[in-house]
Design a protein around this motif. Structure first.
Motif, PDB file in Angstrom:
ATOM      1  N   LYS A   1      10.596  -4.470 -17.949  1.00 22.20           N
ATOM      2  CA  LYS A   1       9.835  -3.706 -18.932  1.00 22.20           C
ATOM      3  C   LYS A   1       8.459  -4.304 -19.188  1.00 22.20           C
ATOM      4  O   LYS A   1       7.515  -3.597 -19.496  1.00 22.20           O
TER       5      LYS A   1
ATOM      6  N   GLU B   1       8.837  10.712  -8.519  1.00 12.07           N
ATOM      7  CA  GLU B   1       7.390  10.706  -8.760  1.00 12.07           C
ATOM      8  C   GLU B   1       6.700  11.894  -8.090  1.00 12.07           C
ATOM      9  O   GLU B   1       5.683  12.388  -8.589  1.00 12.07           O
TER      10      GLU B   1
ATOM     11  N   MET C   1      10.695  -5.669 -11.386  1.00 11.98           N
ATOM     12  CA  MET C   1       9.798  -4.935 -12.278  1.00 11.98           C
ATOM     13  C   MET C   1      10.505  -4.659 -13.600  1.00 11.98           C
ATOM     14  O   MET C   1      11.125  -3.626 -13.791  1.00 11.98           O
TER      15      MET C   1
ATOM     16  N   ALA D   1       9.842   1.929 -15.514  1.00 11.14           N
ATOM     17  CA  ALA D   1       8.639   2.746 -15.358  1.00 11.14           C
ATOM     18  C   ALA D   1       8.517   3.725 -16.518  1.00 11.14           C
ATOM     19  O   ALA D   1       9.454   4.466 -16.822  1.00 11.14           O
TER      20      ALA D   1
ATOM     21  N   THR E   1       1.306   9.681 -18.775  1.00 12.15           N
ATOM     22  CA  THR E   1       1.626   8.421 -18.105  1.00 12.15           C
ATOM     23  C   THR E   1       0.512   7.955 -17.185  1.00 12.15           C
ATOM     24  O   THR E   1       0.215   6.758 -17.096  1.00 12.15           O
TER      25      THR E   1
ATOM     26  N   ILE F   1       3.696  -2.905 -15.808  1.00 12.76           N
ATOM     27  CA  ILE F   1       4.027  -1.516 -16.112  1.00 12.76           C
ATOM     28  C   ILE F   1       2.921  -0.573 -15.656  1.00 12.76           C
ATOM     29  O   ILE F   1       3.181   0.515 -15.145  1.00 12.76           O
TER      30      ILE F   1
ATOM     31  N   GLU G   1       1.005  -0.818 -13.150  1.00 10.59           N
ATOM     32  CA  GLU G   1       1.106  -0.601 -11.703  1.00 10.59           C
ATOM     33  C   GLU G   1       2.218   0.379 -11.375  1.00 10.59           C
ATOM     34  O   GLU G   1       2.075   1.256 -10.530  1.00 10.59           O
ATOM     35  N   ILE G   2       3.343   0.236 -12.075  1.00  9.98           N
ATOM     36  CA  ILE G   2       4.456   1.167 -11.843  1.00  9.98           C
ATOM     37  C   ILE G   2       4.044   2.592 -12.210  1.00  9.98           C
ATOM     38  O   ILE G   2       4.342   3.538 -11.500  1.00  9.98           O
ATOM     39  N   ASN G   3       3.320   2.715 -13.323  1.00  8.43           N
ATOM     40  CA  ASN G   3       2.929   4.043 -13.791  1.00  8.43           C
ATOM     41  C   ASN G   3       1.970   4.724 -12.842  1.00  8.43           C
ATOM     42  O   ASN G   3       1.974   5.945 -12.705  1.00  8.43           O
TER      43      ASN G   3
ATOM     44  N   PHE H   1      14.101  -0.818  -9.127  1.00  8.22           N
ATOM     45  CA  PHE H   1      13.056  -1.497  -9.895  1.00  8.22           C
ATOM     46  C   PHE H   1      13.491  -2.898 -10.306  1.00  8.22           C
ATOM     47  O   PHE H   1      12.711  -3.843 -10.273  1.00  8.22           O
TER      48      PHE H   1
END
Length: 409
Positions: free
Chosen positions: A398, A75, A396, A325, A139, A402, A404-406, A391
């Motif tokens: 699919k 990230e 977490m 993610a 994203t 999502i 929040e992950i992004n 993940f």
């Protein structure tokens, strides 16, 4: 047991992908060593030994970079991409005025680091950073509807700027930038109205660039006439395939030599280092190395190599499909598309399916910048693959949080 765990940890991420990369990297030493004799005797640049040492240095450096990328979160690369892309744009502008030609190339694409003998191609790094930047932009805060002006400025703007700066000396890479950027937008779920808008604006941009390059002096020395000549030569060669036209043959010299090498190799090849055409084939260590591989290792050897590449692409798709993610999944697919297109273009040129370009064979062709960029791409992909289990352990999936992950990206 602890020692075994430490050994496994050395190859962090998808183990099958690691093995394929190592196998291709190890194999690359042999055709490069053989074909680099062209640089020594024809281009009169260095010796086969020095080129071999240089290539091996970049192989080990690339593998080290791949492993090094795995030590921090992918990230962070997305967060830094916009800053690094801006820096690369500056270097592209500098390259336009001070770029160099090396290893017999006909375009000024290399920028020399002051005070050192090291040169590199900013266009390759700019291309990579642009794709990473697009993945992050598409994203970030994916649930928010962006204003039209935002998409025009922050998506179309960077793509067209990089395209314009690269196109002057590297037309094939510039076109690939547009193609892969379009693919990222489609996979990144950008609205169709922007997709069609991008196609229209890109077409206009290409038209303006060609007009300025051909009809005015606003764009200094450029390679537009070279591209047109290659396209014309390619089409004429197809039309006159059964005609003894010496002019067409002379212009199509590279491809003719590449096809001769492929035919000479046959099913089993002449053997490592025994290519008879490496001295007569320009860029035999880089752009046309696939032809030398077929000549020396035959269709069987080339088939095994292509199989390894296909395993690589399949593993990349599998990693993208498993990554919860969206940023990680989009990033892996986008980098995989970059590698696949470069691979396909290089082989297509060698077998005369498309006009001659300057795209290297991933992980094999001689050249520091292209190799390191490919290792960077694969390092990021392996980094993402190593996070899949994390993940999953955190629950977490699919369909779970999502957005929040992004936001992490």
């Amino acid at each position: 047991m602890e020692d075994q765990e430490n050994k496994v940890e050395l190859l962090k991420g998808d183990k099958v992908l690691w093995m394929v990369i190592i196998l291709i990297s190890f194999f690359s030493v042999f055709p490069v060593y053989s074909a680099s004799s062209n640089l020594e005797y024809i281009v009169q640049n260095g010796t086969t030994t020095t080129h071999l040492i240089k290539h091996m240095f970049f192989v080990f450096l690339g593998l080290g970079i791949m492993r090094g990328i795995g030590t921090f979160k992918y990230e962070y690369i997305g967060k830094l991409s916009s800053i690094l892309l801006g820096f690369m744009v500056i270097l592209l502008i500098v390259t336009m005025f001070t770029g160099q030609k090396i290893d017999g190339a006909s375009a000024s694409r290399w920028l020399k680091i002051p005070g050192t003998p090291i040169s590199f191609q900013p266009s390759s790094f700019a291309y990579l950073l642009l794709i990473i930047y697009l993945c992050r932009y598409l994203t970030k805060k994916i649930t928010r509807e962006r204003l039209p002006i935002e998409n025009v400025l922050y998506i179309f703007g960077p793509v067209l700027i990089v395209f314009g700066l690269v196109a002057k000396d590297n037309g094939s890479t510039a076109l690939m930038i547009l193609m892969v950027s379009l693919a990222v937008m489609i996979i990144g779920q950008l609205s169709s109205k922007y997709i069609f808008g991008f196609l229209g604006i890109s077409g206009i941009a290409v038209g303006i660039f060609l007009f300025l390059a051909l009809k005015t002096d606003l764009i200094g020395s450029n390679r537009v006439h070279t591209w047109m000549s290659r396209i014309e030569t390619f089409t004429n060669a197809k039309k006159n395939a059964n005609v003894e036209d010496e002019t067409v043959k002379a212009k199509n010299y590279q491809v003719n030599q590449a096809k001769a090498a492929i035919v000479h190799g046959g099913l089993t090849g002449m053997g490592p280092g025994k290519s008879a055409l490496k001295q007569m084939l320009p860029q035999s260590a880089s752009d046309f190395i696939f032809a030398i591989i077929v000549e020396e290792y035959g269709l069987i050897g080339a088939g095994i190599l292509i199989t390894l590449y296909m395993i690589m692409i399949i593993r990349i798709v599998m990693i993208a499909s498993k990554m919860p993610a969206f940023f990680g999944s989009l990033l892996v697919l986008s980098l995989g598309i970059m590698i696949f297109i470069q691979l396909a273009v290089n082989i297509a040129v060698a077998v005369n399916l498309i006009p001659v370009t300057g795209q290297p064979l991933p992980l094999i062709s001689y050249g520091g910048t292209s190799m390191l960029v490919t290792y960077l791409q694969l390092g990021i992909i392996l980094n993402v693959s190593s996070r899949i289990l994390t993940f999953e352990e955190e629950g977490m999936g699919k369909k779970q949080n999502i957005a929040e992950i992004n936001d992490i990206a």
